[in-house]
Every structure is written in C-alpha cells, then in structure tokens.
Scaffold this motif. Structure first.
Motif, PDB file in Angstrom:
ATOM      1  N   LEU A  10       0.838  -1.254  -0.094  1.00  0.00           N
ATOM      2  CA  LEU A  10       0.023  -0.009   0.099  1.00  0.00           C
ATOM      3  C   LEU A  10       0.872   1.136   0.014  1.00  0.00           C
ATOM      4  CD1 LEU A  10      -2.761  -1.071   2.484  1.00  0.00           C
ATOM      5  CD2 LEU A  10      -2.843  -0.610   0.111  1.00  0.00           C
ATOM      6  N   ALA A  11       1.995   1.313   0.624  1.00  0.00           N
ATOM      7  CA  ALA A  11       2.884   2.354   0.942  1.00  0.00           C
ATOM      8  C   ALA A  11       3.566   2.587  -0.646  1.00  0.00           C
ATOM      9  CB  ALA A  11       3.954   2.192   1.967  1.00  0.00           C
ATOM     10  N   ALA A  12       3.894   1.529  -1.273  1.00  0.00           N
ATOM     11  CA  ALA A  12       4.327   1.646  -2.667  1.00  0.00           C
ATOM     12  C   ALA A  12       3.582   2.196  -3.749  1.00  0.00           C
ATOM     13  CB  ALA A  12       5.119   0.404  -2.853  1.00  0.00           C
ATOM     14  N   LEU A  13       2.265   1.620  -3.496  1.00  0.00           N
ATOM     15  CA  LEU A  13       1.131   2.014  -4.324  1.00  0.00           C
ATOM     16  C   LEU A  13       0.810   3.611  -3.934  1.00  0.00           C
ATOM     17  CD1 LEU A  13      -1.133  -0.996  -4.413  1.00  0.00           C
ATOM     18  CD2 LEU A  13       0.049  -0.059  -6.245  1.00  0.00           C
ATOM     19  N   ALA A  14       0.851   4.046  -2.976  1.00  0.00           N
ATOM     20  CA  ALA A  14       0.640   5.239  -2.514  1.00  0.00           C
ATOM     21  C   ALA A  14       1.569   6.225  -3.166  1.00  0.00           C
ATOM     22  CB  ALA A  14       0.385   5.651  -1.203  1.00  0.00           C
ATOM     23  N   ALA A  15       3.143   5.940  -2.776  1.00  0.00           N
ATOM     24  CA  ALA A  15       4.101   6.802  -3.340  1.00  0.00           C
ATOM     25  C   ALA A  15       4.072   6.865  -4.936  1.00  0.00           C
ATOM     26  CB  ALA A  15       5.425   6.329  -2.886  1.00  0.00           C
ATOM     27  N   SER A  16       3.816   5.667  -5.484  1.00  0.00           N
ATOM     28  CA  SER A  16       4.000   5.720  -7.183  1.00  0.00           C
ATOM     29  C   SER A  16       2.656   6.507  -7.584  1.00  0.00           C
ATOM     30  CB  SER A  16       3.919   4.373  -7.615  1.00  0.00           C
ATOM     31  OG  SER A  16       2.750   3.709  -7.162  1.00  0.00           O
ATOM     32  N   SER A  17       1.608   6.680  -7.044  1.00  0.00           N
ATOM     33  CA  SER A  17       0.564   7.481  -7.343  1.00  0.00           C
ATOM     34  C   SER A  17       0.814   8.926  -7.602  1.00  0.00           C
ATOM     35  CB  SER A  17      -0.720   7.524  -6.489  1.00  0.00           C
ATOM     36  OG  SER A  17      -0.391   8.277  -5.252  1.00  0.00           O
ATOM     37  N   PHE A  18       1.979   9.545  -7.087  1.00  0.00           N
ATOM     38  CA  PHE A  18       2.301  11.000  -7.329  1.00  0.00           C
ATOM     39  C   PHE A  18       3.129  10.656  -8.537  1.00  0.00           C
ATOM     40  CE2 PHE A  18       1.516  10.925  -2.845  1.00  0.00           C
ATOM     41  CZ  PHE A  18       0.848  12.021  -2.864  1.00  0.00           C
ATOM     42  N   ALA A  19       3.770   9.664  -8.743  1.00  0.00           N
ATOM     43  CA  ALA A  19       4.649   9.694 -10.163  1.00  0.00           C
ATOM     44  C   ALA A  19       3.610   8.970 -11.064  1.00  0.00           C
ATOM     45  CB  ALA A  19       5.980   9.138  -9.943  1.00  0.00           C
ATOM     46  N   GLN A  20       3.276   9.657 -12.120  1.00  0.00           N
ATOM     47  CA  GLN A  20       2.455   9.176 -13.207  1.00  0.00           C
ATOM     48  C   GLN A  20       2.909   7.971 -14.018  1.00  0.00           C
ATOM     49  OE1 GLN A  20       1.132  12.674 -15.106  1.00  0.00           O
ATOM     50  NE2 GLN A  20       0.269  13.580 -13.386  1.00  0.00           N
ATOM     51  N   THR A  21       3.050   7.942 -15.167  1.00  0.00           N
ATOM     52  CA  THR A  21       3.598   7.063 -15.777  1.00  0.00           C
ATOM     53  C   THR A  21       5.225   6.930 -15.725  1.00  0.00           C
ATOM     54  OG1 THR A  21       1.506   7.269 -17.092  1.00  0.00           O
ATOM     55  CG2 THR A  21       3.317   5.870 -18.178  1.00  0.00           C
ATOM     56  N   TRP A  22       5.368   5.672 -15.782  1.00  0.00           N
ATOM     57  CA  TRP A  22       6.938   5.082 -16.065  1.00  0.00           C
ATOM     58  C   TRP A  22       7.232   5.080 -17.336  1.00  0.00           C
ATOM     59  CZ3 TRP A  22      10.412   6.101 -12.071  1.00  0.00           C
ATOM     60  CH2 TRP A  22      10.045   6.074 -10.724  1.00  0.00           C
ATOM     61  N   TYR A  23       8.336   5.500 -17.848  1.00  0.00           N
ATOM     62  CA  TYR A  23       8.874   5.476 -19.311  1.00  0.00           C
ATOM     63  C   TYR A  23      10.441   4.838 -19.093  1.00  0.00           C
ATOM     64  CZ  TYR A  23       5.077   8.358 -20.521  1.00  0.00           C
ATOM     65  OH  TYR A  23       3.985   9.050 -20.603  1.00  0.00           O
ATOM     66  N   THR A  24      10.984   3.987 -19.948  1.00  0.00           N
ATOM     67  CA  THR A  24      12.082   3.497 -19.848  1.00  0.00           C
ATOM     68  C   THR A  24      12.787   3.917 -21.262  1.00  0.00           C
ATOM     69  OG1 THR A  24      11.522   1.400 -18.828  1.00  0.00           O
ATOM     70  CG2 THR A  24      13.524   1.446 -19.992  1.00  0.00           C
ATOM     71  N   ASN A  25      14.084   4.529 -20.965  1.00  0.00           N
ATOM     72  CA  ASN A  25      14.742   5.299 -22.001  1.00  0.00           C
ATOM     73  C   ASN A  25      15.507   3.985 -22.640  1.00  0.00           C
ATOM     74  OD1 ASN A  25      16.815   6.227 -23.772  1.00  0.00           O
ATOM     75  ND2 ASN A  25      17.278   7.794 -22.126  1.00  0.00           N
ATOM     76  N   PRO A  26      15.390   3.824 -24.016  1.00  0.00           N
ATOM     77  CA  PRO A  26      15.807   2.875 -24.410  1.00  0.00           C
ATOM     78  C   PRO A  26      17.255   2.718 -24.540  1.00  0.00           C
ATOM     79  CG  PRO A  26      14.748   3.770 -25.916  1.00  0.00           C
ATOM     80  CD  PRO A  26      14.423   4.364 -24.777  1.00  0.00           C
ATOM     81  N   ALA A  27      18.162   3.936 -24.499  1.00  0.00           N
ATOM     82  CA  ALA A  27      19.425   3.813 -24.609  1.00  0.00           C
ATOM     83  C   ALA A  27      20.131   3.722 -23.435  1.00  0.00           C
ATOM     84  CB  ALA A  27      19.682   5.518 -25.124  1.00  0.00           C
ATOM     85  N   ASN A  28      19.585   3.745 -22.416  1.00  0.00           N
ATOM     86  CA  ASN A  28      20.285   3.521 -21.021  1.00  0.00           C
ATOM     87  C   ASN A  28      19.498   2.517 -20.185  1.00  0.00           C
ATOM     88  OD1 ASN A  28      18.441   5.062 -19.720  1.00  0.00           O
ATOM     89  ND2 ASN A  28      19.965   6.639 -19.433  1.00  0.00           N
ATOM     90  N   GLY A  29      18.295   2.162 -20.565  1.00  0.00           N
ATOM     91  CA  GLY A  29      17.474   1.189 -19.654  1.00  0.00           C
ATOM     92  C   GLY A  29      16.937   1.800 -18.349  1.00  0.00           C
ATOM     93  N   HIS A  30      17.327   3.144 -18.070  1.00  0.00           N
ATOM     94  CA  HIS A  30      16.684   3.752 -16.973  1.00  0.00           C
ATOM     95  C   HIS A  30      15.122   3.885 -16.967  1.00  0.00           C
ATOM     96  CE1 HIS A  30      21.040   5.077 -15.920  1.00  0.00           C
ATOM     97  NE2 HIS A  30      20.884   3.765 -15.991  1.00  0.00           N
ATOM     98  N   ARG A  31      14.697   3.992 -15.842  1.00  0.00           N
ATOM     99  CA  ARG A  31      13.209   4.431 -15.723  1.00  0.00           C
ATOM    100  C   ARG A  31      12.918   5.817 -15.351  1.00  0.00           C
ATOM    101  NH1 ARG A  31      11.294   0.798 -11.758  1.00  0.00           N
ATOM    102  NH2 ARG A  31       9.393   1.897 -12.043  1.00  0.00           N
ATOM    103  N   TYR A  32      11.996   6.438 -15.711  1.00  0.00           N
ATOM    104  CA  TYR A  32      11.799   8.053 -15.546  1.00  0.00           C
ATOM    105  C   TYR A  32      10.160   8.101 -15.471  1.00  0.00           C
ATOM    106  CZ  TYR A  32      16.407   8.627 -17.731  1.00  0.00           C
ATOM    107  OH  TYR A  32      17.678   8.560 -18.217  1.00  0.00           O
ATOM    108  N   ALA A  33       9.932   9.201 -14.459  1.00  0.00           N
ATOM    109  CA  ALA A  33       8.352   9.324 -14.179  1.00  0.00           C
ATOM    110  C   ALA A  33       8.529  10.937 -13.984  1.00  0.00           C
ATOM    111  CB  ALA A  33       7.880   8.704 -13.208  1.00  0.00           C
TER     112      ALA A  33
END
Length: 185
Positions: A10-33
């Motif tokens: 529940l804490a993880a879901l609550a925290a991730s609700s502020f960050a909208q959609t996650w995107y992965t940069n194909p060049a480095n494999g890092h995730r961004y939101a």
C-alpha cells in the motif's frame, strides 16, 4: 507478517501514485517518471529518493533530448532535474545522484544569478527548448510545476542467481570429473 507485506504494498502504491506513468529510456535502460506535485527542488528530490531514484541526471545530449521530448512537450514551462549548486562561491555544480558531471546544457546567459540561484530546471517549449537554467530558491512557482525522477535499475536478481549457480555447477562438475579420473587409476 501478512499485515506488514500489505502495508508495504500500500505504501508503494501510494508513493507511486504521485509519479504518473513510468517510461524506460531505450538508450540506457533507466526508468523515468514525471512528478507533478508543484514542489520545490528539495521536496522533489526527496520524493524521487522515496521512489528509489533521484531527480534526473542528464549525461549527454541524446539523454537530454529523450527527457525533453518525453516529458516537456505537455505545456510545462520548466521541469526540475537533479543538478544543483554545491559551492555557492565557486559556482560548482553536481548531480543529486552523485554521478560525475560530464554534460551541461545551459541556456544562453545561464547559469545566472550568482549567489542566489542554486537549483536547475530544464526549460520548456516557451523558452529554450530543453536547455537549462538555474533558479533562485528551491521553490519557484509558478514557473516550475513538475520534476522528472530517474531510477537506475538494479542488476536483475535472477541474472545474478543464474551466474552464481553456473559458477557453482562448473566448480562442482570439475570436482566430479577429478574424482572420476582418480578412481580410474
């Protein structure tokens, strides 16, 4: 024990609700939101840490363009990134992630405001597309409304486990072969 797992989820879901959609940069494999809580640079960085990352570290022009084209065309004027001033007298800059500073993309006339502007935002389409400016005070409304979180993925646990098992199997098979050779003599 189940209660603890449920609370963690529940804490993880609550925290991730502020960050909208996650995107992965194909060049480095890092995730961004994108985070849209209208927070200061300091609050945005703390929130990024709570998500397992930092405000974005931009290492080269292609990453800068990817972050800009992924997050800023949505009518935001500015977006916090992880660059900040560590030495106000020397105008020394660093990434909040601790990564080395290898790339800068200052807008014309930037950095400006010596002694007063310590936090960096990427500029949106109304200003200098994707270039950076230092801003005074960590809270600069109504200019900065969003930040971008970058999470560097940990090595895959299954991959590490597989390497470990392969190493053990190799050592074990070598011992078995030696035992078989010794018995034949």
């Amino acid at each position: 024990m189940k209660i603890i797992y449920i609370l963690i989820i529940l804490a993880a879901l609550a925290a991730s609700s502020f960050a909208q959609t996650w995107y992965t940069n194909p060049a480095n494999g890092h995730r961004y939101a994108k985070i849209t809580d209208n927070a200061s640079w300091v609050d945005s960085e703390q929130f990024a840490i709570s998500l397992g990352g930092h405000l974005a570290t931009i290492n080269d022009a292609s990453e800068n363009e990817w972050v800009y084209s992924t997050f800023l065309p949505y009518n935001f004027d500015w977006m916090w990134i992880g660059l900040y001033e560590v030495d106000y007298n020397q105008r020394t800059w660093a990434w909040s992630s601790g990564e080395p500073l290898t790339y800068l993309n200052w807008a014309p006339g930037e950095p400006s405001g010596p002694g007063a502007e310590h936090w960096v935002a990427m500029e949106g389409p109304r200003y200098w597309d994707g270039q950076w400016a230092d801003l005074s005070t960590p809270w600069s409304p109504p200019i900065v409304h969003v930040g971008v979180v970058e999470v560097v993925p940990e090595p895959a646990t299954i991959g590490v486990l597989g390497l470990g098992l392969a190493f053990i199997a190799r050592r074990f098979s070598t011992r078995i072969l030696r035992l078989g050779v010794n018995r034949r003599r």
